[in-house]
Scaffold this active site. Sequence first.
Site, mmCIF file in Angstrom:
data_model
loop_
_atom_site.group_PDB
_atom_site.id
_atom_site.type_symbol
_atom_site.label_atom_id
_atom_site.label_comp_id
_atom_site.label_asym_id
_atom_site.label_seq_id
_atom_site.Cartn_x
_atom_site.Cartn_y
_atom_site.Cartn_z
ATOM 1 C CD GLU A 98 -3.200 0.308 0.365
ATOM 2 O OE1 GLU A 98 -2.771 1.135 -0.450
ATOM 3 O OE2 GLU A 98 -4.410 0.143 0.580
ATOM 4 C CG ASP A 102 -5.993 7.847 5.860
ATOM 5 O OD1 ASP A 102 -5.938 8.203 7.044
ATOM 6 O OD2 ASP A 102 -6.204 8.646 4.947
#
Length: 175
Positions: A98, A102
């Site tokens: 990734e 988040d």
Amino acid sequence: MPKLSGNILLTQKEIAKHVAELAQQLNEDYKHQVPVLVGVLNGSFIFMSDLVKQLTFAPEICFVQLSSYHGDIKSTGKIDMIKDVDIDVKGRSVVIVEDIVDSGLTVRYLSDYLYEKGAIPVKICTFLNRSRIVKPDYVGCQLETNKFLIGYGLDLDNQFRNFPYILELDMEANK
Ligand code: PRP
């Protein structure tokens, strides 16, 4: 090129240093294995490209695309698979790649999905992390900022992914 107001969070040089460190860790951990690296489109494409060039083992590489949340999906946690893995991951060691973890919802969903498909184990390698709910196995840079970031794969309305550095945007100044 449009002018954007913000601070450089990571320079090209700093990014390269973090990528090299991550590659070193993976080279150590996977030196006797052929894992499947699963990049999450779109954001991971630059990091994946930089990372794999420094690997001294020979992974298989594929990509998935998941629905990005805009507004309510983030709060509902609902994520859909747009492009599935095209490698059979049953019994395979998998590393999710990734650009950023988040909230953590995307990798949590993908990790569960890959485990259901028989992958074992599923590890997470992210260039940036700021999740409180997920603890990725490999992290290039732990973020202290909650600001909007662009560059090195990260976008604003699908633009600026190509910036070779990461910019912390001042959204008020860019309105
Ligand atoms: C971004 C990023 C991750 C995800 C992380 O992708 O590339 O895949 O969000 O967010 P989370 O940890 O809160 O779930 P996005 O959905 O914006 O799509 P993109 O990669 O195409 O920009």
